[in-house]
Design a protein around this motif. Sequence first.
Motif, PDB file in Angstrom:
ATOM      1  N   GLY A   1      41.590  -3.747  44.228  1.00 62.36           N
ATOM      2  CA  GLY A   1      41.971  -3.432  42.909  1.00 62.36           C
ATOM      3  C   GLY A   1      43.167  -2.538  42.741  1.00 62.36           C
ATOM      4  N   ARG A   2      43.561  -2.005  44.021  1.00 60.99           N
ATOM      5  CA  ARG A   2      44.474  -0.603  44.128  1.00 60.99           C
ATOM      6  C   ARG A   2      45.888  -1.219  44.798  1.00 60.99           C
ATOM      7  NH1 ARG A   2      42.546   3.960  42.616  1.00 60.99           N
ATOM      8  NH2 ARG A   2      40.579   3.718  41.782  1.00 60.99           N
ATOM      9  N   CYS A   3      46.826  -0.569  44.572  1.00 56.99           N
ATOM     10  CA  CYS A   3      48.155  -1.014  45.302  1.00 56.99           C
ATOM     11  C   CYS A   3      48.031  -0.320  46.745  1.00 56.99           C
ATOM     12  CB  CYS A   3      49.211  -0.024  44.620  1.00 56.99           C
ATOM     13  SG  CYS A   3      50.779   0.177  45.244  1.00 56.99           S
ATOM     14  N   TRP A   4      48.552  -1.191  47.566  1.00 54.89           N
ATOM     15  CA  TRP A   4      48.603  -0.910  49.085  1.00 54.89           C
ATOM     16  C   TRP A   4      49.042   0.472  49.516  1.00 54.89           C
ATOM     17  CZ3 TRP A   4      52.516  -1.741  52.572  1.00 54.89           C
ATOM     18  CH2 TRP A   4      53.873  -2.112  52.238  1.00 54.89           C
ATOM     19  N   ARG A   5      50.309   0.533  48.362  1.00 52.20           N
ATOM     20  CA  ARG A   5      51.264   1.628  49.026  1.00 52.20           C
ATOM     21  C   ARG A   5      50.872   2.987  48.411  1.00 52.20           C
ATOM     22  NH1 ARG A   5      55.709  -0.240  46.531  1.00 52.20           N
ATOM     23  NH2 ARG A   5      56.230  -1.569  47.893  1.00 52.20           N
ATOM     24  N   CYS A   6      50.358   2.973  47.095  1.00 53.36           N
ATOM     25  CA  CYS A   6      50.174   4.169  46.436  1.00 53.36           C
ATOM     26  C   CYS A   6      48.940   4.397  45.906  1.00 53.36           C
ATOM     27  CB  CYS A   6      51.227   4.473  45.159  1.00 53.36           C
ATOM     28  SG  CYS A   6      50.701   3.350  43.903  1.00 53.36           S
ATOM     29  N   ASP A   7      48.179   3.371  46.087  1.00 54.44           N
ATOM     30  CA  ASP A   7      46.294   3.674  45.794  1.00 54.44           C
ATOM     31  C   ASP A   7      46.175   3.645  44.398  1.00 54.44           C
ATOM     32  OD1 ASP A   7      44.152   3.311  47.368  1.00 54.44           O
ATOM     33  OD2 ASP A   7      43.866   5.587  47.079  1.00 54.44           O
ATOM     34  N   ASN A   8      47.228   3.494  43.518  1.00 50.69           N
ATOM     35  CA  ASN A   8      46.806   3.361  42.241  1.00 50.69           C
ATOM     36  C   ASN A   8      46.374   2.133  41.723  1.00 50.69           C
ATOM     37  OD1 ASN A   8      47.992   5.703  40.603  1.00 50.69           O
ATOM     38  ND2 ASN A   8      48.953   4.227  39.162  1.00 50.69           N
ATOM     39  N   GLN A   9      45.638   2.187  40.613  1.00 50.97           N
ATOM     40  CA  GLN A   9      44.752   1.067  40.130  1.00 50.97           C
ATOM     41  C   GLN A   9      45.760   0.081  39.569  1.00 50.97           C
ATOM     42  OE1 GLN A   9      41.188   1.754  39.507  1.00 50.97           O
ATOM     43  NE2 GLN A   9      41.257  -0.749  39.578  1.00 50.97           N
ATOM     44  N   VAL A  10      45.755  -1.112  39.997  1.00 50.91           N
ATOM     45  CA  VAL A  10      46.633  -2.297  39.493  1.00 50.91           C
ATOM     46  C   VAL A  10      46.263  -2.726  38.028  1.00 50.91           C
ATOM     47  CG1 VAL A  10      47.567  -4.448  40.150  1.00 50.91           C
ATOM     48  CG2 VAL A  10      47.490  -2.489  41.850  1.00 50.91           C
ATOM     49  N   GLN A  11      47.377  -3.250  37.239  1.00 58.67           N
ATOM     50  CA  GLN A  11      47.041  -3.558  36.272  1.00 58.67           C
ATOM     51  C   GLN A  11      47.605  -5.044  36.042  1.00 58.67           C
ATOM     52  OE1 GLN A  11      48.422  -0.631  33.386  1.00 58.67           O
ATOM     53  NE2 GLN A  11      46.605   0.611  34.020  1.00 58.67           N
ATOM     54  N   PRO A  12      46.892  -6.028  35.202  1.00 61.18           N
ATOM     55  CA  PRO A  12      47.578  -7.321  34.835  1.00 61.18           C
ATOM     56  C   PRO A  12      48.671  -7.133  33.871  1.00 61.18           C
ATOM     57  CG  PRO A  12      45.353  -7.255  33.670  1.00 61.18           C
ATOM     58  CD  PRO A  12      45.963  -5.810  34.681  1.00 61.18           C
ATOM     59  N   GLN A  13      49.798  -7.840  33.960  1.00 58.62           N
ATOM     60  CA  GLN A  13      50.782  -8.014  33.224  1.00 58.62           C
ATOM     61  C   GLN A  13      51.577  -9.538  33.257  1.00 58.62           C
ATOM     62  OE1 GLN A  13      55.014  -5.648  32.923  1.00 58.62           O
ATOM     63  NE2 GLN A  13      53.066  -4.198  32.494  1.00 58.62           N
ATOM     64  N   ASP A  14      51.896  -9.879  32.120  1.00 58.96           N
ATOM     65  CA  ASP A  14      52.538 -11.193  32.092  1.00 58.96           C
ATOM     66  C   ASP A  14      53.898 -11.063  32.236  1.00 58.96           C
ATOM     67  OD1 ASP A  14      50.241 -12.597  31.546  1.00 58.96           O
ATOM     68  OD2 ASP A  14      50.378 -12.621  29.378  1.00 58.96           O
ATOM     69  N   MET A  15      54.567 -12.001  33.229  1.00 57.63           N
ATOM     70  CA  MET A  15      55.920 -11.579  33.702  1.00 57.63           C
ATOM     71  C   MET A  15      56.422 -12.956  34.350  1.00 57.63           C
ATOM     72  SD  MET A  15      57.054  -8.414  35.781  1.00 57.63           S
ATOM     73  CE  MET A  15      56.847  -7.003  34.532  1.00 57.63           C
ATOM     74  N   HIS A  16      57.791 -13.317  34.216  1.00 57.66           N
ATOM     75  CA  HIS A  16      58.389 -14.451  34.919  1.00 57.66           C
ATOM     76  C   HIS A  16      58.441 -14.058  36.484  1.00 57.66           C
ATOM     77  CE1 HIS A  16      59.220 -17.562  32.570  1.00 57.66           C
ATOM     78  NE2 HIS A  16      59.683 -16.945  31.642  1.00 57.66           N
ATOM     79  N   GLY A  17      58.321 -14.728  37.539  1.00 57.03           N
ATOM     80  CA  GLY A  17      58.580 -14.351  38.804  1.00 57.03           C
ATOM     81  C   GLY A  17      58.670 -15.482  39.586  1.00 57.03           C
ATOM     82  N   TRP A  18      59.406 -15.283  40.766  1.00 57.39           N
ATOM     83  CA  TRP A  18      59.605 -16.253  41.734  1.00 57.39           C
ATOM     84  C   TRP A  18      58.547 -16.501  42.891  1.00 57.39           C
ATOM     85  CZ3 TRP A  18      63.172 -20.025  41.093  1.00 57.39           C
ATOM     86  CH2 TRP A  18      64.211 -19.753  40.196  1.00 57.39           C
TER      87      TRP A  18
END
Length: 832
Positions: free
Chosen positions: A181-198
């Motif tokens: 549940g955390r960012c591999w780089r900064c260890d921050n809690q990751v949040q869901p967000q709707d976004m376009h992506g490739w």
Amino acid sequence: MNSSPQKDSDRYDFVHIEAKWQKHWLSENTFKVNEDSPRPKYYLLEMFPYPSGRIHMGHVRNYSIGDVVARFKRMQGYNVLHPMGWDAFGLPAENAALKHDTHPARWTYENIDYMKTQLQRMGFSYDWDRELATCDPEYYRWEQLFFIKMYEKGLVYRKMTSVNWCESCQTVLANEQVIDGRCWRCDNQVQPQDMHGWFFRITDYADELLAECDNLTGWPEKVLTMQRHWIGKSIGAEIDFPVEGTDQVLKIFTTRPDTIFGATFMSIAPEHPLVELSRHTDQAEQVAQFVSRTRIARKQQKPDEELEKEGVFVGQYCINPYTGERIPIFTANFVLMEYGTGAVMAVPAHDQRDFEFARKYNLPVKVVVQPEGEELDSASLAAAFEEPGVLTGSSQFNGLKSEEAKRAITAFAAEQKFGKAMTTYRLRDWGISRQRYWGTPIPMIYCPACGVLPVPESDLPVVLPPDAKPDKSGRSPLHFLESFYKTTCPGCGEEARRETDTMDTFVESSWYFARYASPHFTEGPLERDKVDYWLPVDQYIGGVEHAILHLLYARFFTKVLRDLGYISTAEPFKNLLTQGMVIKDGAKMSKSKGNVVDPNDLIKEYGADTVRLFSLFAAPPERDLEWSDKGVEGASRFLNRVYRLVESNKDMLAKAPEKIPSDPDEKSRALHRKTHQTIRKVTQDLENDFHFNTAIAAVMELVNLMLSLSSEESEHNIDPAAIKEAVDATLLLLYPMTPHFCSELWQMTGHETHIENQSWPTFNPDSAREEEITVVLQVNGKVRSRLLVSPDIGDDELKELSLQDEKVQKFVGSHSIRKVIVVPKKLVNVVI
Ligand SMILES: [Zn+2]
Ligand SMILES: [Zn+2]
């Protein structure tokens, strides 16, 4: 042999020696290779570094291991490719640039310059002509071409999706980059967000990626297990359950269609669209509260914590298509939208999690699979029966065994058109869009009239504009830089907008190993005959932390490049060595823990060869290496001892004959034997499992023997040829580990060619064999005979030989033997 009067504290002149040989290797292009060689190829690669500023002890360890293998294989007669480059895109450059008010490009290239001199200072045997940096348009232009080719082949698509958003890094993360549940780089809690992506369609390759794990026999089992688990293949069925009173269906995926008659409720994720069904029921408020409570709880969930299983009835029923029964729909906090269909059919009698949930909420439990020869009772069941068995309570499928029943029940659904056989994977497609500046621009264009179009190949590369600079807002400057995003549509020629997202930096590291084969090729990404000659990498070396990210992506990309016709190999890395971490005071070295040892200081104090020797000697490569000041001191003392030994005998060594006399004296014979035993041991240790530490220990033993012989003032007893043989072997065996040191001493002892052009020494099995020893044979404590045997003989064999001895047999006669006492390598007493 002379022993030197110098003290331990005197150090040989490593500053001068190391500079001399580094210059020599560079000016002679010693490690430059090409494909026109009669030797067999060997491609040795270490994971390339991120140019963070300075090399650290982890790099030193990784590259020292690699360098030993490269030099060893070269001496063994291989045409060795050993390149180095820079994984140069990424967020730290943006952060550092902000902090120091500079440009990420400038920061990156300055770091590359500095770290390159550091690597050269360590004496690593790279073919520097092949150096590449992934932030160079000459590199990433080909990545943009791959992207377009993949797009044309349907392997790239764009979609709106709930992404993992790291607020502190201001970017999207791939699933693989979210750890607990955390960012591999900064260890921050990751949040869901709707976004376009490739997205890259890595799931198209799930089956092949999984199946070929079985062929990667040169990989650590631990890494393969992690990859298999990550791909997570499940075979089962997808079944539609109509929702009562609506025209909607609830799609579920199950690996246990044989238990479908035992389904007594449904569990759906709180994010599942059918949660909306509760709106018009009297459960509406309770469900809304539960959903928002679960969302908050999940956000606050600690990495290793499991939420207590909870759920709430959504006020609606669906119909079991096999039985026509009404089944209540629950939303539950343990069902995840990301997996399967986000809906689970709950069979409490045959799934422990469902069982606990059913008992908690008083839901029915219905046994439909019985263990053979037993009868379970739904009412008194104490735990779920999860094993396969024989079907009961399942109408026309009664009496079938689980495996058979799975097939029959799935086939029935297909016939009746409410379901089908299905295989699912835990693996998700690879989201590669990043809202960052310092990365490879995604080569796509948005036209109001024509839609989404790739940049024409002739317009590549889409160069990252050097005049853009990240600012404190955290947003990518590409979004606001008109000269970048304003473009013309390749379809209609009207004004259009460029994609302003860049690619995940893991894309660059997914194919760099192939580019090394033809790093300066300008007509395409890869020069076919060269890449086919060098690939796959014969030995890849890097940290185990890359077990699923980089190592899975690289495998995927290799298969894509094969299918796009760029390469012939299907797997990038034939053998993989994952080395452990460098730790100090029980923790991984890191700035924040304040336990960092800077290799620069060590090189200044002890020289590169000592640093290399220490990092190889302190632990086997796959284990963690515990830092020790004493260990470095010890490595330094050893090299100084060898130096003095060789230097004080250099004239004798230069004049010594090559050939050992056919009947040498005892001490010379012992040294000769030890030399061949050491060659045998070191060769085996380097070939199997890369056990450099035990190899070095063996050389130390040989050196100690020479030192003890020299301290006995016994120079007249030892044949100069035996000494020369031992010293030469010592230098040749140590050369891959301490190359400057051995090059210098090799030259000092009168050799005309450089050591780097020598072959790896071979051992003579006869010379390496220990001489036979005499064992005394007794019968009832009286010496009756003697036996000449190899010193390696085992006790059982010795016992057997003793009993076969003619004299022993004569004294035993017709008596029965009460016992046989064996003193290993000394004595056997037969008691009658
Ligand atoms: Zn982050
Ligand atoms: Zn257009």
